[in-house]
Design an enzyme around this catalytic site. Structure first.
Site, PDB file in Angstrom:
ATOM      1  N   LYS A 159       1.404  39.317  -1.362  1.00  0.00           N
ATOM      2  CA  LYS A 159       2.468  38.349  -1.065  1.00  0.00           C
ATOM      3  C   LYS A 159       2.772  38.375   0.430  1.00  0.00           C
ATOM      4  CE  LYS A 159       7.171  37.125  -2.273  1.00  0.00           C
ATOM      5  NZ  LYS A 159       8.369  37.413  -3.047  1.00  0.00           N
ATOM      6  N   GLU A 165      -1.840  49.361   2.355  1.00  0.00           N
ATOM      7  CA  GLU A 165      -2.967  49.726   1.493  1.00  0.00           C
ATOM      8  C   GLU A 165      -3.961  48.577   1.396  1.00  0.00           C
ATOM      9  OE1 GLU A 165       0.245  49.966   0.760  1.00  0.00           O
ATOM     10  OE2 GLU A 165       0.701  51.917  -0.142  1.00  0.00           O
ATOM     11  N   GLY A 220       6.959  39.798  -6.412  1.00  0.00           N
ATOM     12  CA  GLY A 220       5.623  40.406  -6.568  1.00  0.00           C
ATOM     13  C   GLY A 220       5.353  40.848  -7.997  1.00  0.00           C
ATOM     14  N   ARG A 221       6.322  41.525  -8.625  1.00  0.00           N
ATOM     15  CA  ARG A 221       6.086  42.061  -9.976  1.00  0.00           C
ATOM     16  C   ARG A 221       6.165  40.993 -11.055  1.00  0.00           C
ATOM     17  NH1 ARG A 221      10.336  44.081  -7.330  1.00  0.00           N
ATOM     18  NH2 ARG A 221      12.452  43.632  -8.052  1.00  0.00           N
ATOM     19  N   GLU A 306      11.191  49.071 -10.733  1.00  0.00           N
ATOM     20  CA  GLU A 306      11.393  48.474  -9.409  1.00  0.00           C
ATOM     21  C   GLU A 306      12.510  47.422  -9.483  1.00  0.00           C
ATOM     22  OE1 GLU A 306       8.192  48.059  -6.129  1.00  0.00           O
ATOM     23  OE2 GLU A 306       8.333  46.047  -6.936  1.00  0.00           O
ATOM     24  N   HIS A 336      -0.608  62.987 -29.932  1.00  0.00           N
ATOM     25  CA  HIS A 336      -1.172  64.324 -29.683  1.00  0.00           C
ATOM     26  C   HIS A 336      -0.819  64.806 -28.287  1.00  0.00           C
ATOM     27  CE1 HIS A 336      -3.436  64.309 -33.453  1.00  0.00           C
ATOM     28  NE2 HIS A 336      -3.453  62.990 -33.257  1.00  0.00           N
ATOM     29  N   LYS A 452       7.820  53.758   3.701  1.00  0.00           N
ATOM     30  CA  LYS A 452       6.785  53.018   4.459  1.00  0.00           C
ATOM     31  C   LYS A 452       7.034  53.193   5.960  1.00  0.00           C
ATOM     32  CE  LYS A 452       6.497  49.113   1.232  1.00  0.00           C
ATOM     33  NZ  LYS A 452       6.720  47.667   1.125  1.00  0.00           N
TER      34      LYS A 452
HETATM   35  O1  F6P Z   1       6.167  48.311  -3.695  1.00  0.00           O
HETATM   36  C1  F6P Z   1       6.745  47.339  -2.914  1.00  0.00           C
HETATM   37  C2  F6P Z   1       6.045  46.021  -3.059  1.00  0.00           C
HETATM   38  O2  F6P Z   1       6.655  45.125  -2.187  1.00  0.00           O
HETATM   39  C3  F6P Z   1       6.050  45.467  -4.480  1.00  0.00           C
HETATM   40  O3  F6P Z   1       7.227  44.833  -4.805  1.00  0.00           O
HETATM   41  C4  F6P Z   1       4.868  44.573  -4.435  1.00  0.00           C
HETATM   42  O4  F6P Z   1       4.429  44.213  -5.714  1.00  0.00           O
HETATM   43  C5  F6P Z   1       3.886  45.444  -3.688  1.00  0.00           C
HETATM   44  O5  F6P Z   1       4.674  46.104  -2.710  1.00  0.00           O
HETATM   45  C6  F6P Z   1       2.747  44.720  -3.014  1.00  0.00           C
HETATM   46  O6  F6P Z   1       3.231  43.779  -2.090  1.00  0.00           O
HETATM   47  P1  F6P Z   1       2.333  42.612  -1.555  1.00  0.00           P
HETATM   48  O7  F6P Z   1       1.909  41.751  -2.681  1.00  0.00           O
HETATM   49  O8  F6P Z   1       3.209  41.883  -0.586  1.00  0.00           O
HETATM   50  O9  F6P Z   1       1.148  43.226  -0.862  1.00  0.00           O
END
Ligand code: F6P
Length: 489
Positions: A159, A165, A220-221, A306, A336, A452
């Site tokens: 987003k 990452e 995002g979620r 979240e 189990h 972060k």
């Molecule tokens: O963990 C924080 C967050 O902003 C989430 O809400 C989101 O799903 C994730 O990082 C990835 O964000 P993006 O889609 O902007 O890379």
């Protein structure tokens, strides 16, 4: 219109009619009905970020207008459906996709791609989707050993398009393509981006025609319903993706129109809320008796924790109650593992059991396995609810099952795209209702920022071990840890 096919059974909650009535009244006085209207109407219910939360518009297959600032957003959403269909056709013959994204840009599409692998979607294409999220290159290495550079396409899903990452993983994958002899122009043609920040994607090197936008009013979620779900369409075909949206739409319709007494998301939320109040439960187990839902809990953890794991209410008071810890793994494996604690541990941990009527494999023995699977699911909820006294007169506590441990049973007729869409939307709306009951904003995530920010100077100190001025700026404990990492043993 196809209607919601899920049924939920709350009978083992042991909630009396009077208590249900009080719970519905609590929901209404908390504003569930008004907020629900605001959610679907595009009001700015994400107050801290001054945005609507319009994931429901992404699956509004009725095409009735949805207005944001007076503008109907449905034509933009339809345009994305066409783009997904176009790319789906364009990429026929491609062997592998590397889907790079993390959090909401990973969990949803990964869950759906895994859940629908077997029955009844035989149209499952011969394309492999590799999900890459972790900064740890140990996830990437085996992917790169599997794929062929020339017949692989890359989808970068973010987003913000600034997520550490994702950008690092994308950079390494592009380096790898180039080291494999793929020419710069070919690389440019072969990468796609799904983002709410197209300018940043262009700066990264993605061609504008390979960018599928989504919008800041999609959390995002909650984004799997947007072009974030492109990999689902590539894996199973655009029609299956549409069915997935239709299932969620059916749940939206149910949530919007059903009376509280029959309203599934509201009832699930109220059982969780009630158990938090009456037993002080701090966690909740989600146990799908369906191996293909093995990634469901991971997706739900982000959705619930979240969204609702917050410190402040909407009027900036400290929260006294917020999201339970969500955990779980498919039954019967879970039996189990941690079920001992569910049955006899001192904390009452409510359970949502999810069961599917049809078997999910084509093996000749599938029916036998499935019958036994369901028998176990029903037995576990029965044991939790009814318990068993100690056999002996000496009242040996270890032989006693206390019972009165609440659970829900969520029934799906089959695990197809439609019902999976409904199931995921069911939990999205449950999370929304819980947020209203807790009195907080479910659509921001301020708590993820600090870590972060702190990682940046630490990374700088790790990469410049000789610069003592960097090291000395940290607290003693972090300093020692940096020194340990940088020391040569
Ligand atoms: O963990 C924080 C967050 O902003 C989430 O809400 C989101 O799903 C994730 O990082 C990835 O964000 P993006 O889609 O902007 O890379």
């Amino acid at each position: 219109m196809k209607l919601n096919q899920i049924s939920i059974d709350t009978e083992y909650q042991g909630i009396s009619d009077t208590t249900w009535q009080a719970l519905f009244e609590k929901a209404i006085s908390s504003g569930v009905l008004t907020k629900r209207h605001e959610l679907f109407s595009g009001n700015e219910i994400n107050v801290s970020e001054k945005r609507p939360a319009l994931h429901t518009a992404l699956r509004n297959i009725s095409n009735s207008p949805v207005l944001v600032n007076g503008i109907n957003i449905m034509p933009q959403i339809e345009a994305i459906w066409h783009s997904i269909e176009r790319i789906d056709n364009q990429l026929r013959g491609v062997t592998d996709i590397i889907h790079i994204g993390i959090g909401g840009s990973d969990f949803g599409p990964k869950l759906v791609c895994d859940a629908l692998l077997q029955k009844p979607h035989k149209e499952n294409r011969n394309i492999r989707i590799h999900f890459l999220s972790n900064l740890d290159s140990a996830q990437l290495e085996p992917i790169l050993k599997t794929v062929e550079a020339k017949s692989t396409r890359i989808i970068i899903v973010s987003k913000a398009f600034t997520t550490l990452e994702t950008i690092q993983n994308a950079t390494t994958v592009l380096d790898w393509l180039s080291n494999q002899g793929v020419l710069a122009q070919e690389i440019k043609n072969n990468i796609f981006a799904v983002t709410a920040n197209p300018q940043q994607a262009i700066t990264f090197g993605v061609s504008p025609e390979n960018i599928l936008p989504f919008w800041d009013w999609v959390g995002g979620r909650f984004s799997v319903w947007s072009a974030v779900g492109l990999s689902i369409a590539l894996k199973f075909g655009f029609k299956v993706f549409q069915e997935f949206l239709a299932g969620a739409y059916a749940m939206d319709h149910h949530f919007k129109t059903a009376e509280p007494i029959n309203n599934q998301p509201l009832k699930l939320a109220l059982t969780t809320y009630h158990n938090q109040i009456r037993f002080g439960s701090k966690s909740q187990a989600i146990i799908p008796y369906a191996h293909r839902l093995q990634l469901f809990t991971e997706w739900l953890q982000q959705l619930e924790m979240e969204s609702n794991g917050k410190t402040a209410t909407l009027d900036n008071h400290s929260t006294t109650i917020s999201a339970p810890v969500i955990f779980g793994t498919p039954g019967t494996n879970a039996q189990h593992s941690f079920f001992q604690m569910l049955h006899q541990g001192p904390e009452i941990i409510p359970v949502d059991f999810i069961a599917i009527r049809e078997p999910m494999s084509d093996l000749p023995q599938a029916k036998i396995h499935h019958r036994m699977l369901i028998a176990n699911c029903l037995a576990q909820s029965q044991a939790l609810a009814l318990g068993k006294p100690s056999n002996n007169s000496d009242n040996n506590l270890n032989e006693k099952y206390p019972g009165m441990r609440p659970s829900n049973l969520i029934w799906l007729p089959r695990l197809d795209a439609f019902n999976l869409g409904s199931l995921m939307a069911l939990y999205e709306h449950r999370t929304f209702c819980l947020g209203v009951l807790y009195g907080l904003n479910s659509f921001d995530q301020p708590g993820v920022e600090l870590g972060k920010v702190l990682a940046k100077p630490i990374d700088e100190a790790l990469s410049n071990p000789s610069k003592l001025s960097l090291l000395n700026s940290f607290d003693d404990i972090t300093k020692k840890r940096i020194e340990w990492f940088n020391s040569k043993t």
